[in-house]
Design a protein around this motif. Structure first.
Motif, short mmCIF file in Angstrom:
data_model
loop_
_atom_site.label_atom_id
_atom_site.label_comp_id
_atom_site.label_asym_id
_atom_site.label_seq_id
_atom_site.Cartn_x
_atom_site.Cartn_y
_atom_site.Cartn_z
N GLY A 117 -36.80 -16.57 27.29
CA GLY A 117 -36.63 -16.69 28.83
C GLY A 117 -34.89 -16.44 29.10
O GLY A 117 -34.52 -15.94 30.01
N LEU A 139 -33.09 -13.61 30.85
CA LEU A 139 -32.24 -14.09 31.91
C LEU A 139 -30.96 -13.11 31.71
O LEU A 139 -30.39 -12.56 32.88
N VAL A 161 -37.31 -15.66 36.37
CA VAL A 161 -36.96 -16.01 34.90
C VAL A 161 -36.50 -17.53 35.03
O VAL A 161 -36.88 -18.32 34.26
N ASP A 176 -39.15 -20.08 35.63
CA ASP A 176 -39.94 -20.18 34.43
C ASP A 176 -39.31 -20.95 33.36
O ASP A 176 -39.65 -21.95 32.87
#
Length: 92
Positions: free
Chosen positions: A21, A25, A54, A57
């Motif tokens: 992630g 990002l 993102v 998340d």
């Protein structure tokens, strides 16, 4: 004693998901900046929206990591004892 049919050596994929992630990002933010500089507004907005997804998340992943490995989802789910090799179920 295990509480269900989970594998004894199961590991959480949350740390991998966290680092993927972060990597995503960085790319989404880089794409937002690059497309904004090039004047591609639609692509910049798309990358910005992806960056927001993102970030959402990542917030959820960090929340789950902080809850810990023994987090129980509610009062209706009883806690279970950690696995100890000396407490083998009968027949194993």
């Amino acid at each position: 004693m295990r509480s269900g049919n989970e594998p004894v050596t199961a590991r959480s994929p949350l740390r991998l998901r966290l680092w993927l992630g972060v990597w995503g990002l960085l790319w989404a933010l880089g794409g937002t900046v690059a497309f904004a500089v090039l004047g591609r507004t639609g692509w910049a907005v798309a990358c910005g929206v992806l960056a927001l997804v993102v970030v959402t998340d990542l917030v959820l992943v960090v929340r789950h990591l902080r809850q810990g490995a023994r987090y129980q989802p509610g009062p209706s789910v009883p806690p279970y004892e950690p696995y100890r090799p000396e407490q083998r179920p009968p027949g194993t």
